[in-house]
Design a protein around this motif. Structure first.
Motif, PDB file in Angstrom:
ATOM      1  N   PHE A  39       5.953  11.172  -1.297  1.00 27.01           N
ATOM      2  CA  PHE A  39       6.145  10.612   0.037  1.00 27.01           C
ATOM      3  C   PHE A  39       5.146   9.485   0.299  1.00 27.01           C
ATOM      4  O   PHE A  39       5.481   8.477   0.923  1.00 27.01           O
ATOM      5  N   ARG A  40       3.928   9.656  -0.189  1.00 30.25           N
ATOM      6  CA  ARG A  40       2.898   8.621  -0.005  1.00 30.25           C
ATOM      7  C   ARG A  40       3.296   7.347  -0.745  1.00 30.25           C
ATOM      8  O   ARG A  40       3.162   6.231  -0.219  1.00 30.25           O
ATOM      9  N   MET A  41       3.786   7.495  -1.971  1.00 37.09           N
ATOM     10  CA  MET A  41       4.234   6.342  -2.735  1.00 37.09           C
ATOM     11  C   MET A  41       5.403   5.652  -2.034  1.00 37.09           C
ATOM     12  O   MET A  41       5.446   4.414  -1.918  1.00 37.09           O
ATOM     13  N   ALA A  42       6.349   6.466  -1.542  1.00 36.30           N
ATOM     14  CA  ALA A  42       7.508   5.905  -0.841  1.00 36.30           C
ATOM     15  C   ALA A  42       7.075   5.150   0.407  1.00 36.30           C
ATOM     16  O   ALA A  42       7.625   4.088   0.730  1.00 36.30           O
ATOM     17  N   ASP A  43       6.087   5.671   1.100  1.00 29.72           N
ATOM     18  CA  ASP A  43       5.599   5.023   2.318  1.00 29.72           C
ATOM     19  C   ASP A  43       5.051   3.630   2.018  1.00 29.72           C
ATOM     20  O   ASP A  43       5.328   2.666   2.737  1.00 29.72           O
ATOM     21  N   VAL A  44       4.282   3.519   0.936  1.00 30.96           N
ATOM     22  CA  VAL A  44       3.732   2.215   0.547  1.00 30.96           C
ATOM     23  C   VAL A  44       4.868   1.248   0.199  1.00 30.96           C
ATOM     24  O   VAL A  44       4.863   0.081   0.622  1.00 30.96           O
TER      25      VAL A  44
END
Length: 269
Positions: free
Chosen positions: A181-186
């Protein structure tokens, strides 16, 4: 399945994870709602399940009395308060803990006479494609352990591991969705910053992640092989991966996993 049909299931805690497991069980028809008991400290969390015909209560003891197989889905910090409430009513019953760091020995000491199983599910259970690792203790018979696996398979994949691997498995399937989710957010924020609308950015990012996961499962190739397959000499993907090397992405991931395992062990003390 026949084993399950004769059981009453109990859930201590109506948070996201227990709610996802219970929803999967009900959706698959593994048990009928009137064969399920659910407790929670806050009444509002119980209302959606009561509307589906599940027995609900704010008394954990009532669940322990009524159920044959009990899933304890509260935070690790709450176990010292919750387990004593259950102890007198779990002799000869199966108790499944989904909390990080709470060892089988701890469960056995707090619940003498209970048959205990540790499980590590993840948040994608809420959409029926979760991944759960389970570890049995010696006193759990085969048929009962199969029922536990069936319980979690109603909302995703299940893998059986050794109990001493539970603190490490959490960084494989338990905490790791947050990393994705963190990667997707970036990725989404970067796309929005250059003028791509947020809905398009989110859809393309999420579907790419979904498709990549499916390819990894179905292609028969290793992650490293698939990574090379995406790369063309002198192309954009290799250019992007050079940043992964420069900023030691592997080291970052390994450090994150080590910290995850360390925290799991701390929670069990």
């Amino acid at each position: 399945m026949a084993e399950f049909k004769n059981m009453v299931l109990g859930f201590i805690g109506a948070g996201n994870m227990n709610g996802a497991i219970l929803s999967g069980v009900l959706k698959q028809g593994i048990v009928m709602p009137d064969k399920v008991w659910l407790s929670n400290r806050h009444q509002e969390k119980l209302l959606p399940f009561a509307a589906r015909g599940v027995h609900t209560t704010m008394d954990n003891t009532q669940v322990a009395i009524q159920a044959d197989l009990i899933v304890v889905g509260v935070k690790p910090q709450m176990f010292p308060d919750v387990l004593p409430e259950l102890a007198a009513h779990t002799v000869g019953k199966c108790v499944v803990s989904i909390a990080a760091g709470i060892s089988t020995d701890t469960l056995r000491k707090a619940l003498p006479g209970a048959m205990v199983v540790r499980a590590m599910p993840n948040i994608p259970l809420t959409v029926g494609v979760g991944a759960t690792a389970v570890a049995r203790s010696a006193e759990v018979p085969d048929t009962l352990f199969q029922s536990v696996q069936e319980l979690f398979s109603a909302a995703g994949a299940v893998a059986v591991i050794k109990e001493d691997q539970m603190d490490d498995i959490i960084n494989v399937n338990g905490s790791s969705p947050a990393w994705f989710f963190r990667m997707a957010d970036v990725m989404v924020r970067r796309a929005i910053a250059v003028g791509i609308d947020s809905e398009t950015a989110l859809t393309l990012t999420a579907k790419t992640m979904e498709g990549s996961a499916r390819l990894l499962l179905e292609s028969g190739k290793t992650p490293e092989e698939l990574c090379r397959q995406v790369c063309s000499p002198g192309g954009t993907t290799l250019a992007s991966l050079s940043a992964f090397e420069e900023y030691d992405f592997d080291g970052l991931m390994l450090e994150a996993m080590d910290r995850c395992t360390k925290r799991s062990k701390e929670l069990g003390k």
